[in-house]
Design a protein around this motif. Structure first.
Motif, short mmCIF file in Angstrom:
data_model
loop_
_atom_site.label_atom_id
_atom_site.label_comp_id
_atom_site.label_asym_id
_atom_site.label_seq_id
_atom_site.Cartn_x
_atom_site.Cartn_y
_atom_site.Cartn_z
N ALA A 127 -36.02 -31.51 65.18
CA ALA A 127 -36.53 -30.15 65.40
C ALA A 127 -36.35 -29.79 66.87
O ALA A 127 -36.40 -30.66 67.75
CB ALA A 127 -37.99 -30.07 64.98
N TRP A 171 -39.36 -24.29 58.19
CA TRP A 171 -39.93 -25.37 58.98
C TRP A 171 -40.73 -24.79 60.14
O TRP A 171 -40.47 -23.67 60.60
CB TRP A 171 -38.83 -26.30 59.52
CG TRP A 171 -37.75 -25.56 60.26
CD1 TRP A 171 -36.61 -25.01 59.73
CD2 TRP A 171 -37.71 -25.26 61.66
NE1 TRP A 171 -35.88 -24.38 60.71
CE2 TRP A 171 -36.53 -24.51 61.90
CE3 TRP A 171 -38.56 -25.53 62.73
CZ2 TRP A 171 -36.17 -24.05 63.18
CZ3 TRP A 171 -38.22 -25.07 64.00
CH2 TRP A 171 -37.04 -24.35 64.20
N CYS A 199 -43.58 -31.76 62.74
CA CYS A 199 -42.82 -30.67 62.13
C CYS A 199 -43.24 -30.57 60.66
O CYS A 199 -43.25 -31.58 59.95
CB CYS A 199 -41.32 -30.90 62.24
SG CYS A 199 -40.32 -29.55 61.52
N ASP A 222 -42.32 -26.22 63.88
CA ASP A 222 -42.31 -27.29 64.87
C ASP A 222 -43.54 -27.13 65.78
O ASP A 222 -43.74 -26.05 66.35
CB ASP A 222 -41.02 -27.19 65.70
CG ASP A 222 -40.70 -28.46 66.46
OD1 ASP A 222 -41.29 -29.51 66.17
OD2 ASP A 222 -39.81 -28.39 67.35
N ASN A 281 -42.20 -29.40 57.15
CA ASN A 281 -41.04 -29.03 56.36
C ASN A 281 -41.53 -28.46 55.04
O ASN A 281 -42.11 -29.17 54.21
CB ASN A 281 -40.16 -30.27 56.07
CG ASN A 281 -39.55 -30.85 57.33
OD1 ASN A 281 -38.43 -30.51 57.68
ND2 ASN A 281 -40.28 -31.72 58.01
N LEU A 295 -36.37 -32.70 61.00
CA LEU A 295 -36.25 -31.45 60.26
C LEU A 295 -35.34 -31.75 59.09
O LEU A 295 -34.15 -31.97 59.27
CB LEU A 295 -35.69 -30.35 61.17
CG LEU A 295 -35.84 -28.89 60.75
CD1 LEU A 295 -35.39 -27.98 61.89
CD2 LEU A 295 -35.04 -28.57 59.50
N THR A 309 -45.38 -29.56 51.30
CA THR A 309 -44.66 -29.78 52.55
C THR A 309 -44.47 -31.28 52.79
O THR A 309 -45.12 -32.12 52.16
CB THR A 309 -45.43 -29.21 53.76
OG1 THR A 309 -46.58 -30.01 54.02
CG2 THR A 309 -45.86 -27.77 53.50
#
Length: 204
Positions: free
Chosen positions: A140, A154, A109, A156, A111, A147, A57
């Motif tokens: 986001a 994703w 966030c 948030d 990702n 984002l 991520t």
């Protein structure tokens, strides 16, 4: 879909942090006392734990006052933690220069990267450079954290709590919104995997 998820998450939510987290001062990095046994050999630790394949991520946060831009770093140690309330967690080194910026923002966030985004991951794994140079993103929906374009999914979040874990910190986030990029059959793209120090992809 994302709007539906936001409404659900709000309906089941408990209170989360509304203030930025204090990332400093950092506690001593040593996790065992001088009279305790020596830790395992670091090279062996990395080799054995490297047998565990994981996803990859990029954790991002918006800029706060006085900062030149948003913050972000590549993170392999991410996990789902709780369904009710919806919580996730990631681990970050106490020596990270990015973590204090995320802590000051109070939000982040996650990702989740796809199989073709290894180069993007490497860009966020570097220190000292503008990690967002040439990277397309939007804010986001809840936190405004970057984002990244093209990610399969994703999450948030608002920072809920931070725990110590040896030379790392365990950051727990309350999920405020989330979404994924699925096709007509409800299937998202292949994930980017990390195994034994290398990127890989899932094959059925």
């Amino acid at each position: 879909m994302a709007a539906t998820a936001v409404r659900y998450l709000r309906s089941v939510g408990a209170a989360t942090a509304t203030e930025p987290f204090d990332a400093l001062p950092r506690p001593d990095l040593r996790a065992v006392g001088e009279d305790e046994r020596l830790p395992v050999d670091p090279a062996q630790f990395r080799r054995v734990l490297g047998q565990f394949a994981s996803g990859v991520t990029v954790v991002t946060a918006p800029a706060v006052d006085g900062e030149p831009g948003p913050a972000g770093f590549a993170c392999q140690s991410f996990a789902s933690l709780s369904l009710d309330p919806p919580l996730v967690a990631f681990m970050v080194a106490r020596t990270s220069t990015t973590w204090p910026r995320i802590a000051r923002a109070g939000v982040f966030c996650v990702n989740i990267l796809g199989a073709d985004q290894g180069a993007l991951c490497l860009g966020f794994a570097k220190s000292g450079a503008d990690k967002f140079a040439g990277v397309a993103y939007e804010g986001a929906p809840e936190s405004g954290s970057p984002l990244l374009d093209g990610v399969p999914a994703w999450i948030d979040c608002t920072i809920q709590t931070v725990h110590t874990g040896g030379d790392h910190l365990i950051v727990v986030g309350r999920v405020d919104a989330l979404g994924d990029a699925t096709d007509d059959d409800g299937i998202s793209g292949e994930p980017l995997l990390f195994h034994r120090g290398k990127f890989g992809r899932f094959e059925s």
